[in-house]
Motif scaffolding. Structure first.
Motif, PDB file in Angstrom:
ATOM      1  N   UNK A  90       0.829  -1.199   0.000  1.00  0.00           N
ATOM      2  CA  UNK A  90       0.000   0.000   0.000  1.00  0.00           C
ATOM      3  C   UNK A  90       0.867   1.254   0.000  1.00  0.00           C
ATOM      4  N   UNK A  91       0.451   2.249  -0.779  1.00  0.00           N
ATOM      5  CA  UNK A  91       1.137   3.546  -0.797  1.00  0.00           C
ATOM      6  C   UNK A  91       0.317   4.514   0.047  1.00  0.00           C
ATOM      7  N   UNK A  92       0.733   4.695   1.284  1.00  0.00           N
ATOM      8  CA  UNK A  92      -0.006   5.534   2.217  1.00  0.00           C
ATOM      9  C   UNK A  92       0.657   6.891   2.379  1.00  0.00           C
ATOM     10  N   UNK A  93      -0.170   7.938   2.421  1.00  0.00           N
ATOM     11  CA  UNK A  93       0.321   9.293   2.668  1.00  0.00           C
ATOM     12  C   UNK A  93       0.197   9.571   4.167  1.00  0.00           C
ATOM     13  N   UNK A  94       1.307   9.850   4.789  1.00  0.00           N
ATOM     14  CA  UNK A  94       1.341   9.958   6.255  1.00  0.00           C
ATOM     15  C   UNK A  94       0.371  10.996   6.791  1.00  0.00           C
ATOM     16  N   UNK A  95       0.284  12.153   6.146  1.00  0.00           N
ATOM     17  CA  UNK A  95      -0.523  13.251   6.671  1.00  0.00           C
ATOM     18  C   UNK A  95      -1.963  13.239   6.164  1.00  0.00           C
ATOM     19  N   UNK A  96      -2.354  12.199   5.451  1.00  0.00           N
ATOM     20  CA  UNK A  96      -3.714  12.135   4.916  1.00  0.00           C
ATOM     21  C   UNK A  96      -4.647  11.512   5.955  1.00  0.00           C
ATOM     22  N   UNK A 142     -10.944  -2.050   4.073  1.00  0.00           N
ATOM     23  CA  UNK A 142     -11.904  -1.005   3.752  1.00  0.00           C
ATOM     24  C   UNK A 142     -11.456   0.288   4.422  1.00  0.00           C
ATOM     25  N   UNK A 143     -11.095   1.294   3.620  1.00  0.00           N
ATOM     26  CA  UNK A 143     -10.721   2.609   4.129  1.00  0.00           C
ATOM     27  C   UNK A 143     -12.011   3.439   4.219  1.00  0.00           C
ATOM     28  N   UNK A 144     -12.681   3.312   5.342  1.00  0.00           N
ATOM     29  CA  UNK A 144     -14.036   3.858   5.477  1.00  0.00           C
ATOM     30  C   UNK A 144     -14.073   5.379   5.548  1.00  0.00           C
ATOM     31  N   UNK A 145     -12.957   6.022   5.869  1.00  0.00           N
ATOM     32  CA  UNK A 145     -12.959   7.482   5.942  1.00  0.00           C
ATOM     33  C   UNK A 145     -13.008   8.127   4.562  1.00  0.00           C
ATOM     34  N   UNK A 199      -6.607   2.025  -2.549  1.00  0.00           N
ATOM     35  CA  UNK A 199      -6.619   0.730  -3.224  1.00  0.00           C
ATOM     36  C   UNK A 199      -6.878   0.846  -4.718  1.00  0.00           C
ATOM     37  N   UNK A 200      -6.811   2.068  -5.252  1.00  0.00           N
ATOM     38  CA  UNK A 200      -7.019   2.275  -6.673  1.00  0.00           C
ATOM     39  C   UNK A 200      -8.481   2.479  -7.006  1.00  0.00           C
ATOM     40  N   UNK A 227     -14.402  -9.698  -3.273  1.00  0.00           N
ATOM     41  CA  UNK A 227     -15.211  -8.533  -3.625  1.00  0.00           C
ATOM     42  C   UNK A 227     -14.693  -7.933  -4.921  1.00  0.00           C
ATOM     43  N   UNK A 228     -15.592  -7.407  -5.766  1.00  0.00           N
ATOM     44  CA  UNK A 228     -15.156  -6.847  -7.037  1.00  0.00           C
ATOM     45  C   UNK A 228     -14.245  -5.649  -6.834  1.00  0.00           C
ATOM     46  N   UNK A 229     -13.359  -5.444  -7.795  1.00  0.00           N
ATOM     47  CA  UNK A 229     -12.446  -4.296  -7.720  1.00  0.00           C
ATOM     48  C   UNK A 229     -13.251  -3.010  -7.824  1.00  0.00           C
ATOM     49  N   UNK A 230     -12.762  -1.916  -7.223  1.00  0.00           N
ATOM     50  CA  UNK A 230     -13.478  -0.646  -7.301  1.00  0.00           C
ATOM     51  C   UNK A 230     -13.717  -0.254  -8.750  1.00  0.00           C
ATOM     52  N   UNK A 231     -14.920   0.229  -9.034  1.00  0.00           N
ATOM     53  CA  UNK A 231     -15.254   0.599 -10.391  1.00  0.00           C
ATOM     54  C   UNK A 231     -14.753   1.999 -10.721  1.00  0.00           C
ATOM     55  N   UNK A 232     -14.364   2.181 -11.962  1.00  0.00           N
ATOM     56  CA  UNK A 232     -13.983   3.499 -12.428  1.00  0.00           C
ATOM     57  C   UNK A 232     -15.221   4.190 -12.978  1.00  0.00           C
TER      58      UNK A 232
END
Length: 482
Positions: free
Chosen positions: A117-123, A145-148, A167-168, A276-281
């Motif tokens: 995962x590419x996480x932004x520290x201050x996000x 699940x990044x619920x925020x 997660x794209x 679970x299906x990948x997030x839709x664009x």
């Protein structure tokens, strides 16, 4: 695999929920507690629809009260607790659908368990995530699940404030949509089963997505009694069915039979437990999806055409919600002939409002023309018509139109790319009260000041260098001749 150990965030999530149920104060306080209780948080999927509606109402209230400031709210502990409480609650609902126990991880644990995962520290919106599925490999990012993220998008998303999903794909526009995309297949089926004992269309059905109705289902139009546009709205709503969290007795029996079949044929479980299906664009360009959000949330006073605009907007909103759920280009989304006829009537109503000077109608009509779905005969004529509608709205000092026109010039959409024109219309939008445009102009001006200061410093350094060189030469001459 053994059960995952309880994490520090798990204790916080459990404490929040227990305090909320017992009506005790949550540590640090929580904003909008009374409004949350009105949402009837019963851990059902339907409750997430009520939460999404609350978030939209809070957004509109903050905008009207001139308090729509993302950073200011994130700096306030009570508002942060409010958003975290909703994230914990959504994770609880999702895990319940998987018949699992949610486990929450902060960024430190996420980096350790999921190094990909590419996480932004201050996000703030990447601050934590929940693993909502038991008996899952710790390295399976799909079970996170990044619920925020959908909460942030619902509250603060706009044309220039885009949310990037860890997660794209695209961040869901609300908690109900985000959780629904991660449901196990059998839950998806159960939540789409109709309840034959309830044929009444409720308010939630009016707001539900049109994808719950068959796109090819005929819409009965009765032009002799009422406006075709308003009639179409009622008929489309009548064909909708919101996701239900509970099963009827018949459906429970059918589910029991299915579970018995799975017990006798374990291999069939492979079908049920698909990831679970990948997030839709999104099939719609981000420029237009964010424009629609702004037009809904930031109203501009109009002098005429508002009735026609509101009627058309209600119908077109149903279509847009359906299209937004599709994982394919807009042109490939199929509707029946009567649905298309209803859409054309709505576009004609938009055109009538636009001709009356309604700038929001001009912009919505322009969007469809630029997408090749308007009233013009072909794409070339549609693009030209769309540009003219945007320019006409911008000339009436509509800040939304001016901001959109600036983006069109910056990107070369429908017009020849022109940075100077882009800057001009961005500045005009800022002058007419477009908050995001004003922020961009302020940042741009700050950058210009820094660049000017840097050039002045460089020029001063060169002057000092020349001066020192001259002094050095004079000193050397003095030494030579003296």
């Amino acid at each position: 695999m053994s059960a995952s150990p309880v994490t520090p965030l798990d204790y916080i999530a459990a404490g929040y929920w227990q305090d909320f149920l017992a009506k005790r104060p949550i540590a640090g306080g929580i904003a909008y507690e009374a409004e949350l209780r009105d949402c009837m948080l019963d851990e059902s999927l339907a409750s997430l629809q009520r939460v999404d509606m609350l978030l939209s109402q809070l957004r509109r209230h903050m905008i009207k009260a001139d308090q729509w400031n993302e950073q200011a709210l994130l700096d306030d502990e009570r508002h942060r607790n409010f958003m975290m409480f909703l994230a914990f609650y959504a994770g609880r609902v999702l895990a319940k659908q998987w018949q699992s126990t949610p486990h929450w991880y902060g960024q430190f644990e996420l980096r350790k368990r999921y190094p990909e995962l590419s996480l932004v520290t201050d996000d703030f919106y990447q601050h934590m995530a929940v693993n909502y599925r038991d008996n899952t490999d710790n390295s399976a990012v799909a079970s996170l699940f990044f619920a925020l993220e959908p909460i942030g998008l619902r509250l603060f998303g706009h044309i220039d404030r885009q949310f990037a999903a860890v997660q794209g794909g695209q961040v869901a526009s609300g908690l109900y949509q985000a959780v629904s995309a991660k449901l196990p297949n059998d839950r998806l089926l159960n939540n789409r089963l109709p309840n034959n004992s309830d044929h009444q269309v409720t308010e939630s059905a009016t707001h539900s997505d049109i994808q719950n109705a068959n796109p090819s289902t005929d819409v009965h139009l009765n032009t002799s009694e009422v406006s075709i546009v308003q009639k179409t709205l009622n008929d489309v709503a009548a064909n909708e069915r919101p996701g239900a969290s509970d099963l009827s007795e018949n459906n429970k029996l059918e589910r029991a039979k299915a579970e018995t079949l799975l017990t006798n044929h374990p291999s069939e479980q492979l079908v049920i437990t698909k990831p679970a299906p990948a997030p839709k664009t999104s099939p719609t360009p981000e420029m237009f999806t964010q424009l629609l959000v702004e037009l809904d949330d930031i109203a501009v006073e109009q002098s005429a055409g508002n009735t026609e605009y509101q009627q058309a907007n209600k119908v077109l909103a149903q279509f847009e919600r359906h299209i937004a759920k599709q994982n394919k280009p807009r042109a490939q989304v199929v509707f029946s002939e009567k649905h298309l006829a209803a859409k054309k009537q709505a576009l004609l109503a938009l055109q009538e409002a636009a001709n009356a000077g309604h700038t929001a109608a001009m912009l919505r009509l322009a969007m469809y023309e630029l997408l090749g779905e308007g009233l013009a005969g072909d794409k070339v004529a549609g693009a030209a018509s769309g540009v003219e509608w945007v320019k006409q709205a911008a000339s009436q000092d509509d800040s939304h139109a001016q901001r959109l026109l600036s983006k069109m010039y910056y990107q070369g959409l429908g017009v020849t790319q022109d940075i100077d024109n882009g800057k001009y219309w961005l500045t005009q939008a800022a002058k007419n009260g477009h908050a995001e445009a004003a922020d961009l102009v302020a940042h741009w001006q700050q950058a210009q000041v820094l660049m000017t200061t840097k050039k002045q410093e460089q020029h001063s350094i060169k002057r000092y260098q020349i001066l020192l060189g001259v002094v050095g030469v004079i000193a050397l001459l003095i030494l030579i001749f003296v």
